[in-house]
Write an enzyme that holds these catalytic residues in place. Structure first.
Site, mmCIF file in Angstrom:
data_model
loop_
_atom_site.group_PDB
_atom_site.id
_atom_site.type_symbol
_atom_site.label_atom_id
_atom_site.label_comp_id
_atom_site.label_asym_id
_atom_site.label_seq_id
_atom_site.Cartn_x
_atom_site.Cartn_y
_atom_site.Cartn_z
ATOM 1 N N ASN A 1 1.269 -0.626 -0.227
ATOM 2 C CA ASN A 1 0.089 0.274 0.210
ATOM 3 C C ASN A 1 1.025 1.011 -0.194
ATOM 4 O OD1 ASN A 1 0.416 0.681 2.981
ATOM 5 N ND2 ASN A 1 -0.024 -1.140 2.909
ATOM 6 N N LYS B 1 8.990 -16.955 -10.406
ATOM 7 C CA LYS B 1 8.519 -15.346 -11.547
ATOM 8 C C LYS B 1 7.197 -15.964 -12.857
ATOM 9 C CE LYS B 1 8.837 -11.848 -14.571
ATOM 10 N NZ LYS B 1 9.275 -11.615 -16.423
ATOM 11 N N ASP C 1 -3.141 -10.551 12.005
ATOM 12 C CA ASP C 1 -3.942 -9.384 12.958
ATOM 13 C C ASP C 1 -3.439 -9.026 14.291
ATOM 14 O OD1 ASP C 1 -5.225 -7.044 14.217
ATOM 15 O OD2 ASP C 1 -6.681 -8.180 13.322
ATOM 16 N N LYS D 1 -12.953 -1.274 16.382
ATOM 17 C CA LYS D 1 -11.573 -1.798 16.498
ATOM 18 C C LYS D 1 -11.305 -1.681 16.976
ATOM 19 C CE LYS D 1 -11.048 -1.185 11.647
ATOM 20 N NZ LYS D 1 -10.463 0.195 10.166
HETATM 21 N N1 CTP Z 1 -3.725 -3.975 11.502
HETATM 22 C C1 CTP Z 1 -2.317 -5.151 12.725
HETATM 23 N N2 CTP Z 1 -2.397 -5.834 11.639
HETATM 24 C C2 CTP Z 1 -3.254 -6.435 10.390
HETATM 25 C C3 CTP Z 1 -4.238 -5.358 9.787
HETATM 26 C C4 CTP Z 1 -3.974 -4.118 10.454
HETATM 27 O O1 CTP Z 1 -2.471 -5.218 13.363
HETATM 28 N N3 CTP Z 1 -3.451 -7.671 9.818
HETATM 29 C C5 CTP Z 1 -3.564 -2.616 12.541
HETATM 30 C C6 CTP Z 1 -2.420 -1.671 11.714
HETATM 31 O O2 CTP Z 1 -1.262 -1.161 12.431
HETATM 32 C C7 CTP Z 1 -3.628 -0.328 12.379
HETATM 33 C C8 CTP Z 1 -5.331 -0.970 13.160
HETATM 34 O O3 CTP Z 1 -4.784 -2.609 12.593
HETATM 35 O O4 CTP Z 1 -2.897 -0.096 13.844
HETATM 36 C C9 CTP Z 1 -6.323 -0.596 11.882
HETATM 37 O O5 CTP Z 1 -6.009 -0.978 10.450
HETATM 38 P P1 CTP Z 1 -7.161 -1.113 9.359
HETATM 39 O O6 CTP Z 1 -6.228 -1.574 8.153
HETATM 40 O O7 CTP Z 1 -8.069 0.241 9.158
HETATM 41 O O8 CTP Z 1 -7.986 -2.438 10.410
HETATM 42 P P2 CTP Z 1 -8.560 -3.722 9.374
HETATM 43 O O9 CTP Z 1 -8.455 -4.177 11.392
HETATM 44 O O10 CTP Z 1 -7.435 -4.065 9.406
HETATM 45 O O11 CTP Z 1 -9.830 -3.784 9.256
HETATM 46 P P3 CTP Z 1 -10.383 -3.078 7.990
HETATM 47 O O12 CTP Z 1 -8.728 -3.347 6.692
HETATM 48 O O13 CTP Z 1 -12.077 -4.086 7.572
HETATM 49 O O14 CTP Z 1 -11.098 -1.569 8.034
#
Ligand code: CTP
Length: 402
Positions: free
Chosen positions: A209, A289, A306, A338
């Site tokens: 990203n 590849k 997560d 969250k």
């Molecule tokens: N985060 C994490 N591990 C992941 C994804 C996210 O620790 N695999 C953490 C990020 O560092 C941030 C928080 O979770 O502090 C929220 O991330 P976000 O991407 O906004 O939310 P998600 O929980 O991934 O949910 P969604 O994508 O459905 O909004």
């Protein structure tokens, strides 16, 4: 404003040196104690008598001067000062400092000083833009040295451009903010994650990203400046930072970030997950590849671990856990969910809808949602100031925990 603060002012040979007596007078008026160290060339522009009269202290200019109070004056002055301002700073002193050269009183004292250093350069535009000067400035910045950018204006050489030392009043304002940063994270250990993660598909391609990592890096700098010891776990970013109290760990994928977080989480008092961890990764990474043999191509993706949820599950009562939420829709409700589901102490919400907030910009606009679901919204600010707002909230939350 400066009551009880001890400031060392280093002066080098530049016409801007004539402004320093005004600065010294103003600092003394506001309660500071000032000691001056000047190069030989500086004393061509401003006299020792002026500097000694205004600072009410001897000017230090010779390492081996028998008139010095101590034989190791560079050590005693270094221990004495709270902040070292070099103004005006020539290309020469910047180059010496960046390269560890100590061949006069000022450069020797700079190497012996291990607290906050602020540099206000003054030189001709071409010199300021020179690749070598630039390299030295960047190197010093990477090591936590704070620069007050010169402004544009007419220079002593007759040209107009960038290189003019900032006015004394402005310098005073900047060092005021810097010297007064609270040391409210002293003895605290902070774990911060930053940047994106990259999830490989094959040896040449990955999913990622747009995160630049800047928010996480500014948080790390703010924590260190307020006295904390920081472990910064970062995905691939183009940022450098090596402050003395930062341990930087570079990772690439979410799996690597998870193991680094789990390894370091226990010993930290505060954890801030500012990283934009990729949400999905390839179920199988192709060892070779992938060739473009057909018009359509799909990869089976599975969820990444997560990390924040996992940390929320193992968090002790004395530990503080902060998450980020970057949303495009229904931000507040999503962030509240969250906060609860991941067992956080508070969550920092930034919305992609706000201009100037989010990825790839130097500013951010955040809201903080606390455990009691109360919400505070902040103005659009540089990420360095946003970091200070977040750390202020952390300090309040820490007090409430006790
Ligand atoms: N985060 C994490 N591990 C992941 C994804 C996210 O620790 N695999 C953490 C990020 O560092 C941030 C928080 O979770 O502090 C929220 O991330 P976000 O991407 O906004 O939310 P998600 O929980 O991934 O949910 P969604 O994508 O459905 O909004």
């Amino acid at each position: 404003m400066f009551k009880g603060k001890k400031i060392i002012i280093g002066i080098t040979g530049s016409i801007a040196a004539y402004k320093i007596p005004i600065l010294i007078r103003s600092l003394i008026k506001e309660g500071a104690e000032v000691k001056v160290v000047a190069t030989k060339n500086a004393l061509e522009f401003v006299t020792k008598v002026t500097l000694e009269t205004l600072s009410q202290n001897k000017v230090y200019c010779e390492v081996f001067d028998t008139n010095n109070d101590y034989s190791t004056e560079h050590i005693s002055i270094a221990e004495w000062g709270d902040l070292f301002l070099v103004a005006p700073a020539s290309a020469n002193i910047i180059g010496k400092f960046a390269n560890g050269i100590a061949d006069d009183a000022l450069s020797t004292l700079l190497l012996a000083f291990d607290k906050k250093v602020v540099i206000a350069p003054a030189m001709n535009t071409k010199m300021f833009e020179n690749f070598s000067v630039n390299k030295n400035i960047e190197f010093l910045k990477d090591h936590g040295i704070h620069f007050i950018s010169p402004s544009s204006g007419s220079l002593a050489c007759g040209t107009v451009g960038e290189g003019r030392m900032e006015e004394p009043e402005k310098i005073k304002e900047i060092i005021f903010v810097y010297i007064n940063k609270p040391c409210d994270l002293l003895d605290k250990r902070v774990l911060i994650t930053a940047g994106p993660t990259q999830e490989n598909i094959d040896p040449v391609r990955f999913i990622s990203n747009h995160s630049s990592g800047l928010m996480g890096f500014e948080l790390a700098r703010e924590c260190v400046e307020r006295g904390a010891k920081v472990t910064l776990i970062t995905g691939p970013v183009n940022l450098k930072m090596s402050l003395p109290d930062i341990q930087r760990i570079n990772v690439v994928s979410s799996v690597e970030m998870r193991s680094a977080c789990l390894e370091h989480f226990e010993k930290n008092d505060i954890t801030i997950m500012a990283a934009a961890v990729a949400d999905y990764m390839a179920e199988k990474v192709s060892p070779k590849k992938i060739k473009k043999n057909s018009d359509k191509f799909s990869v089976k993706l599975v969820k990444t671990p997560d990390i924040l949820s996992e940390l929320g599950k193992i968090k002790r009562k004395d530990q503080l856990l902060v998450g980020f939420a970057l949303e495009t829709d229904e931000g507040i409700e999503q962030a509240k969910l969250k906060l609860k589901n991941k067992n956080l102490d508070f969550i920092v919400l930034n919305s992609m809808k706000d201009p100037g907030a989010g990825f790839k910009v130097k500013t951010n606009k955040i809201s903080i949602i606390s455990k009691d679901l109360s919400l505070v919204t902040f103005a659009l600010k540089p990420k360095s100031e946003v970091a200070a707002d977040i750390i202020n909230e952390i300090v309040v939350s820490l007090k409430n925990k006790i």
